[in-house]
Each structure stands twice: as C-alpha cells, then as structure tokens.
Design a protein around this motif. Structure first.
Motif, PDB file in Angstrom:
ATOM      1  N   LEU A  35       0.769  -1.288   0.041  1.00 48.35           N
ATOM      2  CA  LEU A  35       0.065   0.042  -0.133  1.00 48.35           C
ATOM      3  C   LEU A  35       0.793   1.312   0.165  1.00 48.35           C
ATOM      4  CD1 LEU A  35      -2.787  -1.359   2.290  1.00 48.35           C
ATOM      5  CD2 LEU A  35      -2.986  -0.653  -0.094  1.00 48.35           C
ATOM      6  N   ASP A  36       2.053   1.221   0.646  1.00 44.87           N
ATOM      7  CA  ASP A  36       2.975   2.219   0.641  1.00 44.87           C
ATOM      8  C   ASP A  36       3.287   2.479  -0.936  1.00 44.87           C
ATOM      9  OD1 ASP A  36       2.657   2.839   3.502  1.00 44.87           O
ATOM     10  OD2 ASP A  36       4.627   1.915   3.928  1.00 44.87           O
ATOM     11  N   TYR A  37       3.767   1.496  -1.606  1.00 47.56           N
ATOM     12  CA  TYR A  37       4.092   1.471  -2.882  1.00 47.56           C
ATOM     13  C   TYR A  37       2.953   2.188  -3.850  1.00 47.56           C
ATOM     14  CZ  TYR A  37       5.673   0.074  -7.421  1.00 47.56           C
ATOM     15  OH  TYR A  37       6.233   0.205  -8.819  1.00 47.56           O
ATOM     16  N   LEU A  38       1.887   1.550  -3.568  1.00 50.41           N
ATOM     17  CA  LEU A  38       0.687   1.986  -4.390  1.00 50.41           C
ATOM     18  C   LEU A  38       0.115   3.439  -4.324  1.00 50.41           C
ATOM     19  CD1 LEU A  38      -1.635  -1.112  -4.240  1.00 50.41           C
ATOM     20  CD2 LEU A  38      -0.466  -0.126  -6.184  1.00 50.41           C
ATOM     21  N   LEU A  55      -0.265  -5.101 -13.036  1.00 52.25           N
ATOM     22  CA  LEU A  55      -0.795  -6.545 -12.404  1.00 52.25           C
ATOM     23  C   LEU A  55      -0.081  -6.592 -10.883  1.00 52.25           C
ATOM     24  CD1 LEU A  55      -2.283  -9.292 -12.796  1.00 52.25           C
ATOM     25  CD2 LEU A  55      -0.013 -10.034 -13.409  1.00 52.25           C
ATOM     26  N   ILE A  56      -0.829  -6.891  -9.964  1.00 47.38           N
ATOM     27  CA  ILE A  56      -0.258  -7.094  -8.741  1.00 47.38           C
ATOM     28  C   ILE A  56      -0.358  -8.850  -8.433  1.00 47.38           C
ATOM     29  CG2 ILE A  56      -0.577  -6.824  -6.167  1.00 47.38           C
ATOM     30  CD1 ILE A  56      -1.865  -4.175  -6.930  1.00 47.38           C
ATOM     31  N   LEU A  80      -7.244   2.523  -7.458  1.00 48.82           N
ATOM     32  CA  LEU A  80      -6.691   1.433  -7.399  1.00 48.82           C
ATOM     33  C   LEU A  80      -7.239   0.085  -7.836  1.00 48.82           C
ATOM     34  CD1 LEU A  80      -4.603   1.582  -3.924  1.00 48.82           C
ATOM     35  CD2 LEU A  80      -3.944   2.430  -6.160  1.00 48.82           C
ATOM     36  N   ARG A  81      -8.683   0.067  -7.821  1.00 53.30           N
ATOM     37  CA  ARG A  81      -9.448  -1.152  -7.778  1.00 53.30           C
ATOM     38  C   ARG A  81      -9.571  -1.793  -9.122  1.00 53.30           C
ATOM     39  NH1 ARG A  81     -15.092   1.126  -6.349  1.00 53.30           N
ATOM     40  NH2 ARG A  81     -15.209   2.637  -7.894  1.00 53.30           N
ATOM     41  N   LEU A  82      -8.955  -0.851 -10.436  1.00 54.20           N
ATOM     42  CA  LEU A  82      -8.886  -1.560 -11.655  1.00 54.20           C
ATOM     43  C   LEU A  82      -7.564  -2.217 -11.957  1.00 54.20           C
ATOM     44  CD1 LEU A  82     -10.334   1.371 -13.887  1.00 54.20           C
ATOM     45  CD2 LEU A  82     -11.560  -0.842 -13.064  1.00 54.20           C
ATOM     46  N   ILE A  83      -6.705  -2.001 -10.984  1.00 52.01           N
ATOM     47  CA  ILE A  83      -5.410  -2.763 -11.147  1.00 52.01           C
ATOM     48  C   ILE A  83      -5.521  -4.302 -10.738  1.00 52.01           C
ATOM     49  CG2 ILE A  83      -3.201  -3.226 -10.092  1.00 52.01           C
ATOM     50  CD1 ILE A  83      -3.202  -0.560  -9.346  1.00 52.01           C
ATOM     51  N   ARG A 137      -6.297   1.923 -20.300  1.00 52.17           N
ATOM     52  CA  ARG A 137      -5.025   2.407 -20.426  1.00 52.17           C
ATOM     53  C   ARG A 137      -4.252   3.159 -19.212  1.00 52.17           C
ATOM     54  NH1 ARG A 137      -2.806   1.986 -25.612  1.00 52.17           N
ATOM     55  NH2 ARG A 137      -4.313   1.784 -27.269  1.00 52.17           N
ATOM     56  N   SER A 138      -5.053   3.870 -18.742  1.00 52.43           N
ATOM     57  CA  SER A 138      -4.398   4.505 -17.187  1.00 52.43           C
ATOM     58  C   SER A 138      -5.419   4.092 -16.275  1.00 52.43           C
ATOM     59  CB  SER A 138      -4.440   5.835 -17.503  1.00 52.43           C
ATOM     60  OG  SER A 138      -5.712   6.469 -17.700  1.00 52.43           O
ATOM     61  N   PHE A 139      -5.044   3.488 -14.962  1.00 51.79           N
ATOM     62  CA  PHE A 139      -5.977   2.996 -14.020  1.00 51.79           C
ATOM     63  C   PHE A 139      -5.110   3.484 -12.538  1.00 51.79           C
ATOM     64  CE2 PHE A 139      -4.141  -0.678 -16.181  1.00 51.79           C
ATOM     65  CZ  PHE A 139      -3.772  -1.378 -14.976  1.00 51.79           C
TER      66      PHE A 139
END
Length: 139
Positions: A35-38, A55-56, A80-83, A137-139
């Motif tokens: 979460l710090d990264y995101l 992708l995670i 974040l939810r579209l990742i 394309r962007s999320f």
C-alpha cells in the motif's frame, strides 16, 4: 509482487528471466509495503521508484498486513481497484479461494511446488494479462 518469502521472490524473478519476459518486476514484502508503494508513501514517494503496476501478484500470508487486508483496501479504492490482482499463494483452502474472490481478486493461483511449474505460471500470466486481456490504458 507482494511476498514475504525471499526465496519465492527470487524464484519469481528467475522464472521471468528464464521465460524471457520484459515486464518490470518490483517487490514488496508485506501488505503495508504494497500500500505504501501504491499510494507512493515513504520510500516509494518518488514516482520513478513506484510506477503504477499493470498487475499485482499477491501472497495471502504475510506479516504486518496480510494479503487479504491489502486486497480489501486495493479493491475498495476507486483509484486502485482497476489494477488486476492475482493471488499467488501456497493456500489451497476453499475458504481462502472464496474469500479472495469475494474481496475482488481477479484470479487465484496456488503456488506451484516446482520451479518449472512456476515458469509455466509466469508464461500463462504473461499471455493472459499482457497479451490477451484488454485493460484500461490508465488506471
């Protein structure tokens, strides 16, 4: 990839290299770091150090904040939810599978027991998520 096991992180890196995938693979060791990264907090504040992942790969059983908690936060945040989140864990329990999907996981994979199996998983993930699936394309 969020995984507290150094060996699993090394195997994943090596599997990607042996599969000749060009994807940039970044690692964090638990849900807090993910979460710090995101959110680009702390040591990840510089966007050069924390590009948005396509992708995670998420382990469920990690210290501090486990994968379930991190997944809940990721899928609960509109930014974040579209990742896509692929749960990649040692668990095979029906409870973990159902809960992961209920929390919004896009896929659930039990970690293979052999390195060759991991290479196969990496190739399938690459083909599915980066060659076949159309993502925003962007999320």
């Amino acid at each position: 990839m969020a995984d507290d096991d150094a060996d699993d992180r090394d195997f994943a890196r090596t599997a990607m290299e042996e599969s000749r995938l060009a994807n940039d693979l970044r690692f964090v060791e638990d849900g807090e770091e993910l979460l710090d990264y995101l959110y680009r907090r702390g040591r990840f504040a510089d966007p050069k150090d924390s590009p948005r992942p396509g992708l995670i790969l998420l382990d469920l059983n990690m210290p501090r904040k486990d994968g379930r908690e991190a997944l809940r936060e990721i899928k609960g945040d509109p930014s974040l939810r579209l990742i896509p989140v692929v749960v990649l864990t040692t668990s095979k329990t029906e409870e973990d599978i159902l809960r992961s999907y209920d929390l919004g996981a896009n896929c659930f994979i039990t970690k293979p027991v052999t390195f060759e199996g991991l290479i196969d998983v990496v190739k399938v993930l690459d083909k599915h998520w980066f060659q076949l699936v159309e993502l925003p394309r962007s999320f």
